[in-house]
Design a protein around this motif. Structure first.
Motif, PDB file in Angstrom:
ATOM      1  N   LEU A 152       0.822  -1.204   0.000  1.00 25.20           N
ATOM      2  CA  LEU A 152       0.000   0.000   0.000  1.00 25.20           C
ATOM      3  C   LEU A 152       0.858   1.257   0.000  1.00 25.20           C
ATOM      4  O   LEU A 152       0.582   2.212  -0.732  1.00 25.20           O
ATOM      5  CB  LEU A 152      -0.918  -0.009   1.228  1.00 25.20           C
ATOM      6  N   ILE A 153       1.922   1.259   0.807  1.00 23.94           N
ATOM      7  CA  ILE A 153       2.829   2.404   0.842  1.00 23.94           C
ATOM      8  C   ILE A 153       3.469   2.613  -0.524  1.00 23.94           C
ATOM      9  O   ILE A 153       3.560   3.745  -1.025  1.00 23.94           O
ATOM     10  CB  ILE A 153       3.909   2.210   1.922  1.00 23.94           C
ATOM     11  N   ALA A 154       3.916   1.519  -1.148  1.00 23.20           N
ATOM     12  CA  ALA A 154       4.548   1.620  -2.464  1.00 23.20           C
ATOM     13  C   ALA A 154       3.561   2.145  -3.506  1.00 23.20           C
ATOM     14  O   ALA A 154       3.902   2.994  -4.331  1.00 23.20           O
ATOM     15  CB  ALA A 154       5.096   0.259  -2.888  1.00 23.20           C
ATOM     16  N   ALA A 155       2.319   1.656  -3.458  1.00 23.20           N
ATOM     17  CA  ALA A 155       1.313   2.074  -4.443  1.00 23.20           C
ATOM     18  C   ALA A 155       0.941   3.538  -4.277  1.00 23.20           C
ATOM     19  O   ALA A 155       0.868   4.291  -5.256  1.00 23.20           O
ATOM     20  CB  ALA A 155       0.073   1.190  -4.322  1.00 23.20           C
ATOM     21  N   ILE A 156       0.729   3.962  -3.028  1.00 21.33           N
ATOM     22  CA  ILE A 156       0.353   5.362  -2.795  1.00 21.33           C
ATOM     23  C   ILE A 156       1.525   6.281  -3.111  1.00 21.33           C
ATOM     24  O   ILE A 156       1.346   7.383  -3.658  1.00 21.33           O
ATOM     25  CB  ILE A 156      -0.119   5.545  -1.334  1.00 21.33           C
ATOM     26  N   ILE A 189      -0.391  13.455   2.975  1.00 24.53           N
ATOM     27  CA  ILE A 189      -0.881  13.256   4.341  1.00 24.53           C
ATOM     28  C   ILE A 189      -1.075  11.775   4.634  1.00 24.53           C
ATOM     29  O   ILE A 189      -0.682  11.272   5.704  1.00 24.53           O
ATOM     30  CB  ILE A 189      -2.196  14.035   4.539  1.00 24.53           C
ATOM     31  N   VAL A 190      -1.663  11.040   3.685  1.00 27.08           N
ATOM     32  CA  VAL A 190      -1.862   9.601   3.864  1.00 27.08           C
ATOM     33  C   VAL A 190      -0.516   8.889   4.017  1.00 27.08           C
ATOM     34  O   VAL A 190      -0.348   8.011   4.889  1.00 27.08           O
ATOM     35  CB  VAL A 190      -2.656   9.020   2.681  1.00 27.08           C
ATOM     36  N   MET A 191       0.447   9.259   3.183  1.00 31.39           N
ATOM     37  CA  MET A 191       1.777   8.652   3.263  1.00 31.39           C
ATOM     38  C   MET A 191       2.431   8.925   4.620  1.00 31.39           C
ATOM     39  O   MET A 191       3.069   8.057   5.208  1.00 31.39           O
ATOM     40  CB  MET A 191       2.666   9.200   2.148  1.00 31.39           C
ATOM     41  N   THR A 192       2.275  10.135   5.107  1.00 30.02           N
ATOM     42  CA  THR A 192       2.858  10.480   6.401  1.00 30.02           C
ATOM     43  C   THR A 192       2.276   9.616   7.511  1.00 30.02           C
ATOM     44  O   THR A 192       3.003   9.152   8.406  1.00 30.02           O
ATOM     45  CB  THR A 192       2.616  11.971   6.710  1.00 30.02           C
ATOM     46  N   ILE A 193       0.968   9.369   7.457  1.00 32.41           N
ATOM     47  CA  ILE A 193       0.325   8.529   8.467  1.00 32.41           C
ATOM     48  C   ILE A 193       0.806   7.086   8.354  1.00 32.41           C
ATOM     49  O   ILE A 193       1.132   6.436   9.364  1.00 32.41           O
ATOM     50  CB  ILE A 193      -1.205   8.611   8.320  1.00 32.41           C
ATOM     51  N   LEU A 194       0.884   6.562   7.139  1.00 39.77           N
ATOM     52  CA  LEU A 194       1.302   5.179   6.946  1.00 39.77           C
ATOM     53  C   LEU A 194       2.772   4.961   7.322  1.00 39.77           C
ATOM     54  O   LEU A 194       3.159   3.867   7.736  1.00 39.77           O
ATOM     55  CB  LEU A 194       1.081   4.761   5.493  1.00 39.77           C
ATOM     56  N   LEU A 195       3.580   6.012   7.162  1.00 37.12           N
ATOM     57  CA  LEU A 195       5.023   5.891   7.419  1.00 37.12           C
ATOM     58  C   LEU A 195       5.420   6.362   8.811  1.00 37.12           C
ATOM     59  O   LEU A 195       6.609   6.544   9.084  1.00 37.12           O
ATOM     60  CB  LEU A 195       5.789   6.722   6.380  1.00 37.12           C
TER      61      LEU A 195
END
Length: 433
Positions: A23-27, A53-59
Motif C-alpha cells: 500500500l505504501i509503495a502504491a500510494i 498526508i496519507v503517506m505520512t500517516i502510513l510511514l
C-alpha cells in the motif's frame, strides 16, 4: 526450534505487513505521478497533498529512523523553512500586514516534509518522470486549445508566466528523471516531450523562461558520453536556429513578443515605463530606493505595490504598470520588502538546497547528467534564471512547485546516493554511471 522457525515464517509472511508495504509503495507511486501530471490544472496539486498526508500517516513508524538516517540534509531544510517563515512573520508584524501575506512563505514547510517522506518511502524517481511526461502532454493540449480559441497567451487558467514556469519544471523532470542509458525508446519520448514543452512555452508568450529553457537544452545535450565538443556545437546550432526563428518568423515573433524588446527599450529611454521591459527596469529602481531607505526591515512584506503607486508617473496617470504589485525580480523583491534579512533569506532558499545536491553529485563521482540530484540542481537553476525577471515566490503555484519538487528530489537523491555507494563498495572496480 521448529516452533521458532514457524513463528518467524508467520511474522515474515503476515498478510497485513505485506499489504501495508504494498500500500505504501502504491500510494507513493501515485503521489509522485499525480504531482507533475496534474500540475498545470487548477488545484492540480490537491491530490498530491492528500496523498502526502496519507503517506505520512502510513510511514509514521519509519519517519524517526528516516530522520536519523537522512543526516543533516532534512534538518537543514527544516531550518531553512523555519527561517523563511520567521523572517516573513517578523516583516508581517512590523508592517501591520495580515496573516494572508505569509501564505506563500508557509509553503516552504513542504520542503523538509516532502524530503523526509520521500526518503522514508524510497520511491523510484521514474514515477516523477512518468508523471512529468503526462503533465507536458496535458499542458500542450490545454495551451493549444486556448490558442485555437483566440487567446493570445495560454495560461491554463492561471498567470501565463506561472504556467510557463510550471512547464519548464516539468521539462526538468522529464529530462533528468528519465531511466538510465541512451536507448531510443527512452530518448525519443524525452525529445518529443521537450518539443511539446517548448511549443507550450511559446504559446504562453513568456520570455522570462527562455534562458532557463536554453540552459536545460545545453546541459542535457553536452553532458555525458563522448564527443562533447560535437554535442556542444550541435546544441549551439539548435539554439541559434531556434532564436533566429523566434525573432524572424512574424507569427513566432508576435507570439513570443521578442520583436517588442527593441521598441520597449526605446520607449523607456523616452520616459515611458508602461511596457513589460520598461516596467521591470523601473521596478529595479523602485526596489533600490526602498532598500536604501529601509535596509534592515524593508517596506514590509507584500507592500511593494504601494511603492510603485508612489512614483510620480503613477500619481499623475492611471497606467496598467501602476497596478502591479511585485518587483519582478527575486533579489529586488525580497530586499525591498524585507530588507537585509529578506535578501539573505532568498539567497539561502536557492543556495542551501543547491549545495546539498552538489554534495550528493560529488559523492556519486563522474557520470552522465541524470538522476534526482541533477534534476534538483537544474530545477533550482531554472528558478534562479526565471527569478531575474519574475518574483517567483510571489505566486502560490511557483512557490509550491519549488518546495514540493526540491523536497521530493532531495529525499530520493539521498536514497540514490546511498544505493550508489553500496554498489561501488560491492564492485570497487566497476565504472560509475
Amino acid at each position: 526450534m521448529n516452533t521458532k522457525l514457524s513463528e518467524m515464517r508467520e511474522g515474515i509472511l503476515e498478510p497485513e505487513r505485506l499489504d501495508r508495504h504494498a500500500l505504501i509503495a502504491a500510494i507513493g507511486a501515485l503521489a509522485l505521478i499525480a504531482a507533475p501530471a496534474l500540475l498545470v490544472l487548477p488545484k492540480g496539486l490537491s491530490l498530491f497533498g492528500a496523498l502526502l498526508i496519507v503517506m505520512t500517516i502510513l510511514l509514521r513508524r519509519r519517519l524517526p529512523s528516516a530522520w536519523r538516517e537522512a543526516g543533516g540534509a532534512v534538518r537543514m531544510l527544516l531550518l531553512l523553512a523555519a527561517l523563511v517563515l520567521g523572517v516573513s512573520m517578523l516583516s508581517m508584524q512590523l508592517s501591520g500586514q495580515g496573516w494572508s501575506t505569509i501564505d506563500n512563505a508557509s509553503r516552504q514547510l513542504l520542503l523538509p516534509w516532502c524530503a523526509l517522506v520521500a526518503y522514508a518511502a524510497t520511491p523510484s524517481r521514474l514515477w516523477l518522470w512518468r508523471g512529468a511526461m503526462v503533465g507536458i502532454v496535458l499542458a500542450f493540449v490545454l495551451a493549444l486549445a486556448q490558442a485555437s480559441s483566440g487567446l493570445h497567451r495560454a495560461g491554463a487558467g492561471s498567470n501565463p508566466l506561472v504556467f510557463a514556469n510550471a512547464v519548464l519544471a516539468l521539462l526538468v523532470l522529464a529530462v533528468y528523471c528519465r531511466p538510465p542509458g541512451r536507448r531510443w525508446r527512452v530518448l525519443l519520448p524525452v525529445m518529443l516531450a521537450f518539443a511539446l514543452g517548448t511549443a507550450t512555452i511559446v504559446l504562453s508568450g513568456s520570455r522570462g523562461v527562455l534562458p532557463g529553457l536554453g540552459l536545460l537544452l545545453l546541459v542535457a545535450v553536452i553532458g555525458g558520453g563522448r564527443r562533447r565538443w560535437l554535442r556542444l556545437g550541435v546544441a549551439g546550432g539548435v539554439m541559434a536556429a531556434a532564436l533566429t526563428m523566434l525573432w524572424s518568423v512574424p507569427m513566432l515573433a508576435e507570439q513570443t513578443r521578442l520583436h517588442y524588446v527593441r521598441t520597449d527599450l526605446q520607449a523607456y529611454s523616452r520616459g515611458h515605463v508602461d511596457t513589460p521591459i520598461g516596467a521591470r527596469i523601473e521596478f529595479l529602481a523602485v526596489a533600490g530606493r526602498a532598500f536604501a531607505q529601509h535596509p534592515l526591515t524593508g517596506v514590509g512584506i507584500d507592500r511593494f505595490g504601494g511603492e510603485i503607486r508612489r512614483i510620480p508617473v503613477c500619481t499623475r496617470q492611471d497606467l496598467a504598470f501602476c497596478k502591479l504589485g511585485h518587483a519582478h525580480n527575486d533579489l529586488a523583491e525580497w530586499a525591498a520588502t524585507m530588507g537585509l534579512p529578506g535578501l539573505a533569506t532568498i539567497v539561502l532558499i536557492y543556495l542551501l538546497p543547491a549545495l546539498l545536491f552538489v554534495r550528493l553529485l560529488r559523492r556519486a563521482g563522474a557520470g552522465p547528467p541524470i538522476g534526482s540530484a541533477w534534476a534538483g540542481l537544474m530545477l533550482i537553476a531554472m528558478y534562479v534564471l526565471s527569478g531575474m525577471t519574475q518574483s517567483m515566490f510571489a505566486h502560490a503555484l511557483s512557490a509550491t512547485i519549488y518546495a514540493v519538487f526540491v523536497g521530493l528530489l532531495l529525499g530520493i537523491a539521498l536514497r540514490e546516493a546511498a544505493a550508489g555507494e553500496q554498489e561501488r563498495n560491492r564492485n570497487p572496480g566497476a565504472a560509475t554511471g
